[in-house]
Design a protein around this motif. Structure first.
Motif, PDB file in Angstrom:
ATOM      1  N   LYS A  46      19.760  39.005  19.587  1.00  0.00           N
ATOM      2  CA  LYS A  46      19.884  39.042  18.131  1.00  0.00           C
ATOM      3  C   LYS A  46      21.009  38.138  17.617  1.00  0.00           C
ATOM      4  N   SER A  47      21.194  37.010  18.269  1.00  0.00           N
ATOM      5  CA  SER A  47      22.254  36.088  17.892  1.00  0.00           C
ATOM      6  C   SER A  47      22.034  35.523  16.496  1.00  0.00           C
ATOM      7  N   LYS A  48      23.116  35.319  15.783  1.00  0.00           N
ATOM      8  CA  LYS A  48      23.052  34.725  14.450  1.00  0.00           C
ATOM      9  C   LYS A  48      23.456  33.247  14.484  1.00  0.00           C
ATOM     10  N   ILE A  49      23.702  32.728  15.669  1.00  0.00           N
ATOM     11  CA  ILE A  49      24.082  31.324  15.824  1.00  0.00           C
ATOM     12  C   ILE A  49      22.815  30.488  15.935  1.00  0.00           C
ATOM     13  N   ASN A  50      22.685  29.499  15.084  1.00  0.00           N
ATOM     14  CA  ASN A  50      21.505  28.644  15.048  1.00  0.00           C
ATOM     15  C   ASN A  50      21.820  27.289  15.669  1.00  0.00           C
ATOM     16  N   ALA A  51      20.790  26.550  16.000  1.00  0.00           N
ATOM     17  CA  ALA A  51      20.943  25.212  16.560  1.00  0.00           C
ATOM     18  C   ALA A  51      20.717  24.194  15.450  1.00  0.00           C
ATOM     19  N   SER A  52      21.293  23.005  15.634  1.00  0.00           N
ATOM     20  CA  SER A  52      21.060  21.949  14.652  1.00  0.00           C
ATOM     21  C   SER A  52      20.954  20.610  15.358  1.00  0.00           C
ATOM     22  N   ALA A  53      20.208  19.723  14.723  1.00  0.00           N
ATOM     23  CA  ALA A  53      20.074  18.341  15.181  1.00  0.00           C
ATOM     24  C   ALA A  53      20.079  17.489  13.928  1.00  0.00           C
ATOM     25  N   GLY A  54      21.162  16.741  13.734  1.00  0.00           N
ATOM     26  CA  GLY A  54      21.304  15.974  12.497  1.00  0.00           C
ATOM     27  C   GLY A  54      21.407  16.932  11.327  1.00  0.00           C
ATOM     28  N   SER A  55      20.539  16.768  10.349  1.00  0.00           N
ATOM     29  CA  SER A  55      20.560  17.661   9.185  1.00  0.00           C
ATOM     30  C   SER A  55      19.570  18.821   9.319  1.00  0.00           C
ATOM     31  N   LYS A  56      18.819  18.859  10.406  1.00  0.00           N
ATOM     32  CA  LYS A  56      17.807  19.898  10.629  1.00  0.00           C
ATOM     33  C   LYS A  56      18.438  21.106  11.323  1.00  0.00           C
ATOM     34  N   VAL A  57      18.165  22.296  10.808  1.00  0.00           N
ATOM     35  CA  VAL A  57      18.657  23.544  11.414  1.00  0.00           C
ATOM     36  C   VAL A  57      17.472  24.272  12.039  1.00  0.00           C
ATOM     37  N   TYR A  58      17.654  24.736  13.258  1.00  0.00           N
ATOM     38  CA  TYR A  58      16.638  25.517  13.960  1.00  0.00           C
ATOM     39  C   TYR A  58      17.149  26.955  14.041  1.00  0.00           C
ATOM     40  N   TYR A  59      16.405  27.862  13.432  1.00  0.00           N
ATOM     41  CA  TYR A  59      16.843  29.251  13.326  1.00  0.00           C
ATOM     42  C   TYR A  59      16.485  30.041  14.582  1.00  0.00           C
ATOM     43  N   THR A  60      17.476  30.740  15.086  1.00  0.00           N
ATOM     44  CA  THR A  60      17.340  31.520  16.310  1.00  0.00           C
ATOM     45  C   THR A  60      16.269  32.589  16.167  1.00  0.00           C
ATOM     46  N   THR A  61      15.451  32.705  17.193  1.00  0.00           N
ATOM     47  CA  THR A  61      14.433  33.743  17.240  1.00  0.00           C
ATOM     48  C   THR A  61      15.030  34.982  17.894  1.00  0.00           C
ATOM     49  N   HIS A  62      14.943  36.097  17.215  1.00  0.00           N
ATOM     50  CA  HIS A  62      15.402  37.372  17.772  1.00  0.00           C
ATOM     51  C   HIS A  62      14.219  38.040  18.441  1.00  0.00           C
ATOM     52  N   PHE A  63      14.463  38.665  19.585  1.00  0.00           N
ATOM     53  CA  PHE A  63      13.357  39.281  20.320  1.00  0.00           C
ATOM     54  C   PHE A  63      13.867  40.408  21.213  1.00  0.00           C
ATOM     55  N   SER A  64      12.923  41.193  21.685  1.00  0.00           N
ATOM     56  CA  SER A  64      13.216  42.185  22.727  1.00  0.00           C
ATOM     57  C   SER A  64      12.146  42.036  23.805  1.00  0.00           C
ATOM     58  N   VAL A  65      12.531  42.371  25.030  1.00  0.00           N
ATOM     59  CA  VAL A  65      11.604  42.310  26.155  1.00  0.00           C
ATOM     60  C   VAL A  65      12.073  43.291  27.227  1.00  0.00           C
ATOM     61  N   ASN A  66      11.120  43.882  27.913  1.00  0.00           N
ATOM     62  CA  ASN A  66      11.430  44.730  29.058  1.00  0.00           C
ATOM     63  C   ASN A  66      11.358  43.883  30.318  1.00  0.00           C
ATOM     64  N   LEU A  67      12.291  44.134  31.222  1.00  0.00           N
ATOM     65  CA  LEU A  67      12.399  43.360  32.456  1.00  0.00           C
ATOM     66  C   LEU A  67      12.477  44.295  33.660  1.00  0.00           C
ATOM     67  N   PRO A  68      12.098  43.806  34.835  1.00  0.00           N
ATOM     68  CA  PRO A  68      12.203  44.633  36.044  1.00  0.00           C
ATOM     69  C   PRO A  68      13.658  44.984  36.380  1.00  0.00           C
ATOM     70  N   LYS A  69      13.820  46.016  37.161  1.00  0.00           N
ATOM     71  CA  LYS A  69      15.130  46.397  37.693  1.00  0.00           C
ATOM     72  C   LYS A  69      15.530  45.422  38.799  1.00  0.00           C
ATOM     73  N   LYS A  70      16.728  45.570  39.295  1.00  0.00           N
ATOM     74  CA  LYS A  70      17.281  44.808  40.421  1.00  0.00           C
ATOM     75  C   LYS A  70      17.526  43.351  40.086  1.00  0.00           C
ATOM     76  N   ILE A  71      18.184  43.112  38.962  1.00  0.00           N
ATOM     77  CA  ILE A  71      18.565  41.743  38.581  1.00  0.00           C
ATOM     78  C   ILE A  71      19.737  41.298  39.443  1.00  0.00           C
ATOM     79  N   LYS A  72      19.580  40.147  40.090  1.00  0.00           N
ATOM     80  CA  LYS A  72      20.645  39.577  40.917  1.00  0.00           C
ATOM     81  C   LYS A  72      21.579  38.689  40.088  1.00  0.00           C
TER      82      LYS A  72
END
Length: 177
Positions: A46-72
Motif C-alpha cells: 500500500k505504498s504511496k510513493i509513485n514512480a516518474s519518468a520526465g513529467s509522467k507520473v506512474y501511480y503505485t498499484t496497491h494489492f494483496s496476495v496470499n503466499l506459501p509458507k517457508k519464505i527463505k
C-alpha cells in the motif's frame, strides 16, 4: 546416547525453522503489511510513493496476495516483488501501475528463458547465484506466468508437487484502493 540424539533433533528443528523468515512477528509499516498466518502468508502492498519518468507520473498499484509458507528470502524494487522458497522456487510479482495498462481476465501461459531472465536477473545477481542456473529448466519443475494483462506473476522453478498449491494462493491477488 538418547540425550545426545534428542539434543541433535531439537537443534535441527529449531535451526530449520529459524531459516525461514515467516516464523516470527508480522511486519506492519506505512507501505506494507506482511501477515504470517498459520497456513499461508498474506502480503499487502500500500505504498504511496509513485514512480516518474520526465513529467509522467506512474501511480503505485496497491494489492494483496496470499503466499506459501517457508519464505527463505524476499525483496522488492519499485513495483517488482521477489519471494524465494527452498530450492530456488521463486514467486515474482510485477504489480503494474494504476494508470498504465488495463486489467482483464486472468490467464496462465508458458514462459521462456528470455522472459525469465528479464524478470529475475536483477534478483539473481543480488543473491549472487550462478547465472547459468537461471536459464536452464529442471526436470520435475515448472515455470509459468499468471497474468491479467496489468499485473504479472511468474511462478519460477516450482516443484511439480508444489505448483497447484502455489497457484491457488497467488490466485488470491486483488487490487486494493
Amino acid at each position: 546416547m538418547r540425550k545426545i540424539l534428542a539434543i541433535i533433533i531439537v537443534s535441527t528443528l529449531i535451526s530449520s525453522c529459524g531459516s525461514y523468515l515467516d516464523y516470527g512477528n508480522d511486519i506492519h509499516t506505512e507501505y506494507m503489511d506482511f501477515n504470517y498466518m498459520e497456513k499461508y502468508n498474506e502480503f499487502i502492498y500500500k505504498s504511496k510513493i509513485n514512480a516518474s519518468a520526465g513529467s509522467k507520473v506512474y501511480y503505485t498499484t496497491h494489492f494483496s496476495v496470499n503466499l506459501p509458507k517457508k519464505i527463505k528470502n524476499w525483496q522488492s524494487s519499485s513495483n517488482e516483488f521477489f519471494f524465494e522458497y527452498d530450492g530456488k522456487e521463486i514467486i515474482y510479482i510485477n504489480s503494474g501501475y494504476k494508470n498504465k495498462g488495463e486489467a482483464g481476465k486472468w490467464t496462465m501461459r508458458e514462459t521462456n528463458g528470455d522472459e525469465i531472465y528479464k524478470k529475475l536477473s536483477s534478483y539473481w545477481d543480488k543473491r549472487k547465484y550462478d547465472e547459468n542456473s537461471l536459464n536452464g529448466s529442471k526436470s520435475g519443475r515448472a515455470s509459468k506466468v499468471y497474468s491479467d494483462g496489468k499485473a504479472l506473476i511468474l511462478l519460477y522453478n516450482v516443484k511439480e508437487k508444489n505448483f497447484e498449491k502455489y497457484l491457488e494462493l497467488v490466485k488470491s491477488f486483488k487490487y486494493i484502493d
